[in-house]
Scaffold this motif. Structure first.
Motif, PDB file in Angstrom:
ATOM      1  N   GLU A 166      -3.359   3.807   1.813  1.00 22.42           N
ATOM      2  CA  GLU A 166      -2.711   4.747   0.908  1.00 22.42           C
ATOM      3  C   GLU A 166      -2.095   5.925   1.669  1.00 22.42           C
ATOM      4  O   GLU A 166      -1.004   6.396   1.324  1.00 22.42           O
ATOM      5  CB  GLU A 166      -3.704   5.260  -0.139  1.00 22.42           C
ATOM      6  CG  GLU A 166      -3.776   4.406  -1.383  1.00 22.42           C
ATOM      7  CD  GLU A 166      -2.441   4.421  -2.125  1.00 22.42           C
ATOM      8  OE1 GLU A 166      -2.163   5.388  -2.855  1.00 22.42           O
ATOM      9  OE2 GLU A 166      -1.668   3.463  -1.958  1.00 22.42           O
TER      10      GLU A 166
ATOM     11  N   THR B 272      -5.531   8.718  -5.271  1.00 13.45           N
ATOM     12  CA  THR B 272      -4.550   9.314  -4.370  1.00 13.45           C
ATOM     13  C   THR B 272      -3.887  10.503  -5.042  1.00 13.45           C
ATOM     14  O   THR B 272      -3.295  10.366  -6.113  1.00 13.45           O
ATOM     15  CB  THR B 272      -3.470   8.291  -3.972  1.00 13.45           C
ATOM     16  OG1 THR B 272      -4.090   7.166  -3.338  1.00 13.45           O
ATOM     17  CG2 THR B 272      -2.463   8.915  -3.009  1.00 13.45           C
TER      18      THR B 272
ATOM     19  N   LYS C  58     -12.250  11.375   1.234  1.00  7.28           N
ATOM     20  CA  LYS C  58     -10.827  11.061   1.292  1.00  7.28           C
ATOM     21  C   LYS C  58     -10.232  11.483   2.628  1.00  7.28           C
ATOM     22  O   LYS C  58     -10.646  12.471   3.232  1.00  7.28           O
ATOM     23  CB  LYS C  58     -10.089  11.754   0.155  1.00  7.28           C
ATOM     24  CG  LYS C  58     -10.392  11.182  -1.228  1.00  7.28           C
ATOM     25  CD  LYS C  58      -9.550  11.867  -2.285  1.00  7.28           C
ATOM     26  CE  LYS C  58      -9.830  11.289  -3.672  1.00  7.28           C
ATOM     27  NZ  LYS C  58      -9.009  11.932  -4.713  1.00  7.28           N
TER      28      LYS C  58
ATOM     29  N   ALA D 104      -6.398  10.714   0.034  1.00  6.38           N
ATOM     30  CA  ALA D 104      -6.456   9.298  -0.347  1.00  6.38           C
ATOM     31  C   ALA D 104      -7.734   8.669   0.164  1.00  6.38           C
ATOM     32  O   ALA D 104      -8.282   9.079   1.196  1.00  6.38           O
ATOM     33  CB  ALA D 104      -5.244   8.546   0.191  1.00  6.38           C
TER      34      ALA D 104
END
Length: 388
Positions: free
Chosen positions: A265, A232, A185, A260
C-alpha cells in the motif's frame, strides 16, 4: 527468588532511575540537550548494569547532534530497542514536574519512553543476576537519540544492529490496558508543490497561473488515494499559498501524511503521488519526500507475541493482549528488514505527547519481569517459572 520477585524488589530503584531520566529534558532537535540526556541515560542505566556485573559504559555514536548509546558484549541475538529523546521542549518540567501520587507516575516523557528504558535495563540486570553475566552476552541494548523526529540519523546504525538478530524487543509504551503492539502502520511524508505564474490580482489576474487553485485541485486528488477499508490514510495537513494579498500566487504547497498497514500500500500511494498531473495549462507539480518507515506487519510479531503470552503468567500477567496502532516506531525499521519484532513492551499508562502523560506504577515490576522472561526464553536459558 523468581524473576518477578527480583523485579518487585527493584521497584524503588526503578522509580528513582525514571525520575532522573525525566528530570533531564531531552528534545530531539536540541543538540546540547540531547548530549546531556545521553550522558544522564548512560550514567543511570550503566550503573544498574554494573551492579549486575555487566559492562557499564556504552558505545556512543553521535550523528548531527543525536547520540545513540549501545550496550552489548558480543554478536546480537536479542536487541532491546528504545530512545532517550522526547517531544517535550525545554522548560516543560516547570509546568509538568515529575510526580508520584496515588499509584501514578507523571512527567514529560515518562510513558514515551523513560519507563521503558528503565524496565529494559532492570530486566537485563535481573537476568544477569540469575544466570550470570556471560549468559546474557548475546543481548544488546540500543538507545537512539532521534526517534521522535524520524530516526533519520540513527536508522543505518539500528538497522545494522538488528540485521542479524533473532528478535527485536521494542520498549516503547504499551497499547491500551498494556496491550503489546503487534502491528504498526508504515509511514510516508511528502510535500507537493504547485508552480504557476505570478500576476497582479487587480490589474491583470488573467495573465497569472494560480498555484493556489492548482494545489486545491491536487489536495482533492491526494485525499482520494486513501482506502479506509484497509486502513490506508492519505491526509493533506499543513500548507502554504502565495506571498501577498494582491498577487496571483506563483507557488503553493501542501504536506501529506500517509499511513498504511502493508508495504504494498505504501508503494501504491508513492507511485500515485509521483504521477500527479497539473490541472491548469502551464502549471507544474513537484513532489518531494517518500516512504519514511515500512510497516510492522503482524506476521513479523506473531511468533514473539505467542512466546510473550506463554511466559506472561510467570510475570503475574494473565490477560496479555495485542493491538494494532497507526503510529510508527524504530520497530518499523527492524520489521522491514524481515527480523521478528515485538513492540509496546514498555510501561502501562497513557497520554503520550500530551499533558496527561502518565505511568501506572503497579504494572512496572510485572512488565519488567515480562521482558526478562521473554529474553530468557529467546536465549534458551533455564526457565524461571512462577515457582522459582
Amino acid at each position: 527468588m523468581t524473576l518477578l520477585d527480583d523485579c518487585q524488589a527493584r521497584l524503588p530503584a526503578m522509580l528513582e532511575d525514571v525520575r532522573r531520566l525525566i528530570e533531564c529534558e531531552s528534545p530531539s532537535e536540541d543538540a546540547e540537550a540531547n548530549a546531556r540526556s545521553a550522558d544522564v541515560t548512560a550514567e543511570v542505566l550503566g550503573a544498574r548494569l554494573a551492579e549486575a556485573g555487566l559492562p557499564a559504559d556504552p558505545q556512543r555514536i553521535t550523528v548531527d547532534g543525536a547520540t545513540t548509546l549501545r550496550w552489548g558484549g558480543g554478536p546480537t541475538r536479542v536487541l532491546l530497542l528504545g530512545h532517550h529523546d522526547t517531544v517535550w521542549p525545554l522548560g516543560s518540567l516547570e509546568r509538568l514536574p515529575f510526580s508520584m501520587e496515588d499509584g501514578v507516575l507523571r512527567g514529560p516523557g515518562c510513558f514515551d519512553m523513560a519507563i521503558g528504558l528503565v524496565q529494559a535495563t532492570h530486566a537485563l540486570a535481573a537476568l544477569a543476576h540469575r544466570h550470570g553475566a556471560d549468559a546474557v552476552a548475546g543481548v544488546t541494548l540500543l538507545v537512539t537519540g532521534d526517534e521522535e523526529t524520524g530516526s533519520t540519523r540513527s536508522r543505518d546504525l539500528l538497522e545494522d544492529e538488528a540485521r542479524h538478530a533473532d528478535a527485536v524487543l521494542v520498549l516503547e509504551a504499551s497499547g491500551p490496558g498494556g496491550a503489546l503492539k503487534t502491528e504498526r502502520k508504515g509511514t510516508s511524508m511528502y510535500t507537493v508543490t504547485a508552480v504557476g505564474r505570478a500576476a497582479h490580482a487587480g490589474l491583470e489576474p488573467e495573465r497569472g497561473i494560480n498555484a493556489g487553485v492548482e494545489i486545491a485541485h491536487q489536495i482533492h486528488a491526494i485525499a482520494a488515494l486513501s482506502k479506509a477499508a484497509i486502513g490506508t490514510t492519505v491526509t493533506p495537513t499543513s500548507g502554504r499559498i502565495g506571498t501577498t494579498l494582491n498577487t496571483v500566487p506563483a507557488t503553493a504547497s501542501v504536506d501529506v501524511d500517509v499511513r498504511a498497514r502493508t508495504a504494498a500500500e505504501l508503494e501504491r500511494v508513492d507511485t500515485a503521488m509521483r504521477a500527479l498531473d497539473p490541472g491548469a495549462d502551464g502549471a507544474r507539480i513537484a513532489v518531494e519526500g517518500g516512504i519514511n518507515r515500512p510497516p510492522l506487519e503482524h506476521a513479523m510479531a506473531a511468533a514473539l507475541y505467542e512466546r510473550a503470552q506463554r511466559v506472561a503468567p510467570a510475570a503475574d500477567i494473565e490477560d496479555l493482549a495485542e493491538c494494532a496502532v497507526g503510529g510508527a516506531s524504530d520497530g518499523n525499521f527492524t520489521a522491514g528488514l524481515g527480523v521478528a519484532t515485538l513492540d509496546g513492551l514498555g510501561g502501562v499508562g497513557g497520554g503520550a505527547h500530551a499533558d496527561d502523560e502518565h505511568v501506572i506504577i503497579e504494572h512496572v515490576a510485572q512488565r519488567t519481569a515480562l521482558v526478562a522472561l521473554l529474553v530468557e526464553d529467546l536465549l534458551g536459558l533455564p526457565a524461571s517459572g512462577a515457582g522459582g
